[in-house]
Design a protein around this motif. Sequence first.
Motif, PDB file in Angstrom:
ATOM      1  N   LEU A  95      41.822  16.050  31.879  1.00 12.73           N
ATOM      2  CA  LEU A  95      41.671  14.606  31.718  1.00 12.73           C
ATOM      3  C   LEU A  95      40.409  14.131  32.420  1.00 12.73           C
ATOM      4  O   LEU A  95      39.996  14.707  33.428  1.00 12.73           O
ATOM      5  N   GLU A  96      39.817  13.087  31.883  1.00 15.07           N
ATOM      6  CA  GLU A  96      38.720  12.407  32.553  1.00 15.07           C
ATOM      7  C   GLU A  96      39.337  11.233  33.283  1.00 15.07           C
ATOM      8  O   GLU A  96      40.310  10.654  32.827  1.00 15.07           O
ATOM      9  N   VAL A  97      38.767  10.860  34.398  1.00 19.73           N
ATOM     10  CA  VAL A  97      39.343   9.767  35.162  1.00 19.73           C
ATOM     11  C   VAL A  97      38.277   8.719  35.461  1.00 19.73           C
ATOM     12  O   VAL A  97      37.102   9.042  35.624  1.00 19.73           O
TER      13      VAL A  97
ATOM     14  N   PHE B 209      43.274   7.426  33.087  1.00 20.22           N
ATOM     15  CA  PHE B 209      43.018   8.784  32.636  1.00 20.22           C
ATOM     16  C   PHE B 209      42.946   8.847  31.111  1.00 20.22           C
ATOM     17  O   PHE B 209      43.613   8.096  30.422  1.00 20.22           O
ATOM     18  N   ARG B 210      42.144   9.774  30.617  1.00 13.63           N
ATOM     19  CA  ARG B 210      42.131  10.039  29.187  1.00 13.63           C
ATOM     20  C   ARG B 210      41.819  11.511  28.981  1.00 13.63           C
ATOM     21  O   ARG B 210      41.273  12.165  29.866  1.00 13.63           O
ATOM     22  N   PHE B 211      42.128  12.011  27.788  1.00 13.66           N
ATOM     23  CA  PHE B 211      41.815  13.381  27.442  1.00 13.66           C
ATOM     24  C   PHE B 211      40.310  13.579  27.501  1.00 13.66           C
ATOM     25  O   PHE B 211      39.556  12.726  27.036  1.00 13.66           O
ATOM     26  N   SER B 212      39.852  14.678  28.054  1.00 14.80           N
ATOM     27  CA  SER B 212      38.425  14.951  28.088  1.00 14.80           C
ATOM     28  C   SER B 212      37.895  15.063  26.663  1.00 14.80           C
ATOM     29  O   SER B 212      38.565  15.601  25.793  1.00 14.80           O
ATOM     30  N   CYS B 213      36.693  14.555  26.455  1.00  7.93           N
ATOM     31  CA  CYS B 213      36.068  14.663  25.138  1.00  7.93           C
ATOM     32  C   CYS B 213      35.826  16.129  24.827  1.00  7.93           C
ATOM     33  O   CYS B 213      35.559  16.924  25.729  1.00  7.93           O
ATOM     34  N   SER B 214      35.898  16.472  23.547  1.00  5.58           N
ATOM     35  CA  SER B 214      35.707  17.872  23.178  1.00  5.58           C
ATOM     36  C   SER B 214      34.231  18.261  23.229  1.00  5.58           C
ATOM     37  O   SER B 214      33.903  19.436  23.301  1.00  5.58           O
TER      38      SER B 214
ATOM     39  N   HIS C  77      26.169  16.256  27.343  1.00  5.68           N
ATOM     40  CA  HIS C  77      26.193  15.176  28.329  1.00  5.68           C
ATOM     41  C   HIS C  77      26.327  13.830  27.620  1.00  5.68           C
ATOM     42  O   HIS C  77      25.607  13.547  26.677  1.00  5.68           O
ATOM     43  N   HIS C  78      27.273  13.011  28.073  1.00  2.00           N
ATOM     44  CA  HIS C  78      27.459  11.717  27.414  1.00  2.00           C
ATOM     45  C   HIS C  78      28.128  10.728  28.348  1.00  2.00           C
ATOM     46  O   HIS C  78      28.621  11.086  29.414  1.00  2.00           O
ATOM     47  N   HIS C  79      28.123   9.476  27.928  1.00  2.31           N
ATOM     48  CA  HIS C  79      28.797   8.410  28.671  1.00  2.31           C
ATOM     49  C   HIS C  79      29.759   7.703  27.723  1.00  2.31           C
ATOM     50  O   HIS C  79      29.846   8.054  26.557  1.00  2.31           O
ATOM     51  N   HIS C  80      30.457   6.675  28.247  1.00  2.00           N
ATOM     52  CA  HIS C  80      31.467   6.006  27.416  1.00  2.00           C
ATOM     53  C   HIS C  80      31.306   4.502  27.356  1.00  2.00           C
ATOM     54  O   HIS C  80      30.990   3.876  28.363  1.00  2.00           O
ATOM     55  N   LEU C  81      31.579   3.968  26.181  1.00  3.35           N
ATOM     56  CA  LEU C  81      31.832   2.536  26.028  1.00  3.35           C
ATOM     57  C   LEU C  81      33.349   2.425  26.187  1.00  3.35           C
ATOM     58  O   LEU C  81      34.077   3.177  25.549  1.00  3.35           O
TER      59      LEU C  81
END
Length: 137
Positions: free
Chosen positions: A69-71, A80-85, A89-93
């Motif tokens: 999970l990413e936190v 928490f969410r499932f880690s991106c597959s 390297h990336h970021h999130h909206l």
Amino acid sequence: MNVTQAMELLKEKGYKYTKKREEMLRLFADEKRYLSAKDVLEKMYKDYPGLSFDTIYRNLATFAQLEILEVTELEGEKKFRFSCSTTQHHHHLICLECGKTKAVHNCPMEDINITFPDFEVTGHKFEIYGYCKSCTP
Ligand SMILES: [Zn+2]
Ligand SMILES: [Zn+2]
Ligand SMILES: [Zn+2]
């Protein structure tokens, strides 16, 4: 990362299989958004009435440590969410209403490294908050 991969990883690291852990992971796989320990408790309470907040929190922390999970911290609460597959390297909206995310592949650090060539960067965090299309009033 998917549920099967996550369960394999747990086994590999010596965590024993529990139905609860699998259900918890399945929940994250289905929801595809940031959830707090409280959200998980609410979703699982019906099937596991004896489940405590502490147990959930401990499991979530383990999952995060194993990078299943990413936190992040939103409004003072760990989510928490499932880690991106993607391994890129990336970021999130992040939508503050529903917790859904979108991956952003531009990284602002490219400019920072040019602006501050004398600063040795060892890490960075960058998240963009707002409201997704279905949550915009
Ligand atoms: Zn991601
Ligand atoms: Zn939304
Ligand atoms: Zn970056």
